[in-house]
Design a protein around this motif. Structure first.
Motif, PDB file in Angstrom:
ATOM      1  N   ASN A  37       0.821  -1.207   0.000  1.00  0.00           N
ATOM      2  CA  ASN A  37       0.000   0.000   0.000  1.00  0.00           C
ATOM      3  C   ASN A  37       0.862   1.267   0.000  1.00  0.00           C
ATOM      4  N   LEU A  38       0.249   2.363  -0.448  1.00  0.00           N
ATOM      5  CA  LEU A  38       0.930   3.661  -0.452  1.00  0.00           C
ATOM      6  C   LEU A  38       1.254   4.100   0.973  1.00  0.00           C
ATOM      7  N   THR A  39       2.373   4.802   1.110  1.00  0.00           N
ATOM      8  CA  THR A  39       2.770   5.387   2.388  1.00  0.00           C
ATOM      9  C   THR A  39       2.907   6.895   2.199  1.00  0.00           C
ATOM     10  N   ALA A  40       3.022   7.618   3.303  1.00  0.00           N
ATOM     11  CA  ALA A  40       3.232   9.067   3.228  1.00  0.00           C
ATOM     12  C   ALA A  40       4.521   9.365   2.466  1.00  0.00           C
ATOM     13  N   ALA A  41       5.544   8.553   2.658  1.00  0.00           N
ATOM     14  CA  ALA A  41       6.817   8.759   1.965  1.00  0.00           C
ATOM     15  C   ALA A  41       6.656   8.616   0.448  1.00  0.00           C
ATOM     16  N   ASP A  42       5.760   7.734   0.002  1.00  0.00           N
ATOM     17  CA  ASP A  42       5.515   7.573  -1.441  1.00  0.00           C
ATOM     18  C   ASP A  42       4.905   8.824  -2.056  1.00  0.00           C
ATOM     19  N   LEU A  43       4.096   9.538  -1.266  1.00  0.00           N
ATOM     20  CA  LEU A  43       3.350  10.684  -1.786  1.00  0.00           C
ATOM     21  C   LEU A  43       4.142  11.988  -1.732  1.00  0.00           C
ATOM     22  N   GLY A  44       4.997  12.131  -0.737  1.00  0.00           N
ATOM     23  CA  GLY A  44       5.800  13.352  -0.639  1.00  0.00           C
ATOM     24  C   GLY A  44       5.878  13.856   0.789  1.00  0.00           C
ATOM     25  N   PRO A  45       6.760  14.819   1.041  1.00  0.00           N
ATOM     26  CA  PRO A  45       7.024  15.280   2.409  1.00  0.00           C
ATOM     27  C   PRO A  45       5.844  15.972   3.094  1.00  0.00           C
ATOM     28  N   GLU A  46       4.908  16.510   2.326  1.00  0.00           N
ATOM     29  CA  GLU A  46       3.767  17.202   2.940  1.00  0.00           C
ATOM     30  C   GLU A  46       2.679  16.242   3.415  1.00  0.00           C
ATOM     31  N   TRP A  47       2.802  14.961   3.096  1.00  0.00           N
ATOM     32  CA  TRP A  47       1.782  13.965   3.433  1.00  0.00           C
ATOM     33  C   TRP A  47       2.090  13.276   4.757  1.00  0.00           C
ATOM     34  N   SER A  48       1.015  12.915   5.482  1.00  0.00           N
ATOM     35  CA  SER A  48       1.168  12.161   6.731  1.00  0.00           C
ATOM     36  C   SER A  48       0.032  11.138   6.853  1.00  0.00           C
ATOM     37  N   LEU A  49       0.306  10.090   7.629  1.00  0.00           N
ATOM     38  CA  LEU A  49      -0.683   9.046   7.855  1.00  0.00           C
ATOM     39  C   LEU A  49      -1.739   9.542   8.827  1.00  0.00           C
ATOM     40  N   VAL A  50      -3.004   9.422   8.434  1.00  0.00           N
ATOM     41  CA  VAL A  50      -4.126   9.840   9.278  1.00  0.00           C
ATOM     42  C   VAL A  50      -4.739   8.629   9.976  1.00  0.00           C
ATOM     43  N   GLY A  51      -4.790   7.493   9.294  1.00  0.00           N
ATOM     44  CA  GLY A  51      -5.363   6.286   9.863  1.00  0.00           C
ATOM     45  C   GLY A  51      -5.034   5.080   9.016  1.00  0.00           C
ATOM     46  N   GLU A  52      -5.120   3.901   9.643  1.00  0.00           N
ATOM     47  CA  GLU A  52      -4.810   2.662   8.935  1.00  0.00           C
ATOM     48  C   GLU A  52      -5.636   1.529   9.527  1.00  0.00           C
ATOM     49  N   GLN A  53      -6.060   0.604   8.650  1.00  0.00           N
ATOM     50  CA  GLN A  53      -6.800  -0.570   9.078  1.00  0.00           C
ATOM     51  C   GLN A  53      -6.313  -1.785   8.305  1.00  0.00           C
ATOM     52  N   GLY A  54      -6.308  -2.925   8.971  1.00  0.00           N
ATOM     53  CA  GLY A  54      -5.999  -4.196   8.332  1.00  0.00           C
ATOM     54  C   GLY A  54      -7.277  -4.948   8.026  1.00  0.00           C
ATOM     55  N   LEU A  55      -7.137  -6.142   7.530  1.00  0.00           N
ATOM     56  CA  LEU A  55      -8.287  -6.944   7.127  1.00  0.00           C
ATOM     57  C   LEU A  55      -9.273  -7.161   8.271  1.00  0.00           C
ATOM     58  N   ASP A  56      -8.759  -7.392   9.477  1.00  0.00           N
ATOM     59  CA  ASP A  56      -9.647  -7.658  10.620  1.00  0.00           C
ATOM     60  C   ASP A  56     -10.577  -6.492  10.935  1.00  0.00           C
ATOM     61  N   GLU A  57     -10.125  -5.254  10.731  1.00  0.00           N
ATOM     62  CA  GLU A  57     -10.949  -4.075  11.027  1.00  0.00           C
ATOM     63  C   GLU A  57     -11.843  -3.657   9.862  1.00  0.00           C
ATOM     64  N   MET A  58     -11.617  -4.210   8.702  1.00  0.00           N
ATOM     65  CA  MET A  58     -12.355  -3.823   7.494  1.00  0.00           C
ATOM     66  C   MET A  58     -13.489  -4.818   7.262  1.00  0.00           C
ATOM     67  N   GLN A  59     -14.624  -4.571   7.868  1.00  0.00           N
ATOM     68  CA  GLN A  59     -15.737  -5.512   7.826  1.00  0.00           C
ATOM     69  C   GLN A  59     -16.252  -5.770   6.419  1.00  0.00           C
ATOM     70  N   ASP A  60     -16.232  -4.770   5.556  1.00  0.00           N
ATOM     71  CA  ASP A  60     -16.703  -4.957   4.180  1.00  0.00           C
ATOM     72  C   ASP A  60     -15.798  -5.892   3.386  1.00  0.00           C
ATOM     73  N   MET A  61     -14.559  -6.046   3.835  1.00  0.00           N
ATOM     74  CA  MET A  61     -13.592  -6.847   3.090  1.00  0.00           C
ATOM     75  C   MET A  61     -13.488  -8.284   3.603  1.00  0.00           C
ATOM     76  N   ASN A  62     -14.137  -8.627   4.680  1.00  0.00           N
ATOM     77  CA  ASN A  62     -14.036  -9.974   5.238  1.00  0.00           C
ATOM     78  C   ASN A  62     -14.894 -10.943   4.449  1.00  0.00           C
ATOM     79  N   GLN A  63     -14.372 -11.338   3.307  1.00  0.00           N
ATOM     80  CA  GLN A  63     -15.033 -12.307   2.450  1.00  0.00           C
ATOM     81  C   GLN A  63     -14.100 -13.496   2.290  1.00  0.00           C
ATOM     82  N   ALA A  64     -14.646 -14.656   2.025  1.00  0.00           N
ATOM     83  CA  ALA A  64     -13.870 -15.894   1.998  1.00  0.00           C
ATOM     84  C   ALA A  64     -12.709 -15.871   0.999  1.00  0.00           C
TER      85      ALA A  64
END
Length: 187
Positions: A37-64
């Motif tokens: 996935n993209l990181t703040a470093a990939d986008l440039g120095p003015e960018w920062s991480l606001v939030g992040e979720q993995g598969l367990d927290e992403m209920q819409d993505m929990n498919q077999a």
């Protein structure tokens, strides 16, 4: 001499038939979604991480058929920018192809229109990334914002990202640059 040609011809026919019978065995990508996935470093120095979720927290993505997923939200105050990037991998290339045609990609595009009422959004020519790609984008003239959403598939991995920012800073070229950085991590 005749037997050599006959044996060679039969060998080629057998190879051709076995390729057809077995189908394409396109290799799958096994890299964890968070590493792709993209990181703040990939986008440039003015960018920062606001939030992040993995598969367990992403209920819409929990498919077999989904093996792994990562979502990152990144912000840049200097350009009034926001990126939401989702990378997920499926068990097979065929299931990823199905997702590109399915509700996950369509729902992502529809949510952009809902979240930014008053924006003019339409289908656009996507940058040359992945095995297949789709892109929508447009602008909100009153707010001086450009809005883009790109989805692309590479083997069994799908990347979706939306980019919203000032018209001066966020362009189709910006989308293409971020997409190429994202694709380069899909190994």
């Amino acid at each position: 001499m005749k037997y050599t040609r006959l044996i060679l011809s039969l060998t080629l026919v057998c190879l051709l038939l076995s390729t057809i019978a077995c189908g394409s065995s396109e290799p799958t990508i096994e890299t964890p979604a968070g590493e792709m996935n993209l990181t703040a470093a990939d986008l440039g120095p003015e960018w920062s991480l606001v939030g992040e979720q993995g598969l367990d927290e992403m209920q819409d993505m929990n498919q077999a058929h989904i093996q792994d997923a990562n979502m990152r939200m990144l912000g840049a105050d200097a350009i009034t920018g926001f990126v939401m990037s989702i990378v997920f991998s499926t068990k097979t290339v065929a299931s990823a192809e199905g997702e590109m045609k399915g509700s996950t990609v369509q729902g992502f595009a529809e949510s952009i229109q809902e979240q930014v009422p008053g924006a003019t959004i339409g289908t656009m020519e996507p940058p040359d990334v992945g095995d297949e790609a789709t892109m929508v984008g447009g602008s909100h003239p009153e707010l001086n914002l450009n809005i883009y959403m790109l989805a692309f598939r590479k083997a069994n991995v799908i990347a979706l990202f939306s980019l919203v920012g000032s018209a001066d800073s966020v362009t189709e070229e910006t989308v293409a640059d971020y997409a190429q950085k994202l694709e380069a991590k899909m190994k």
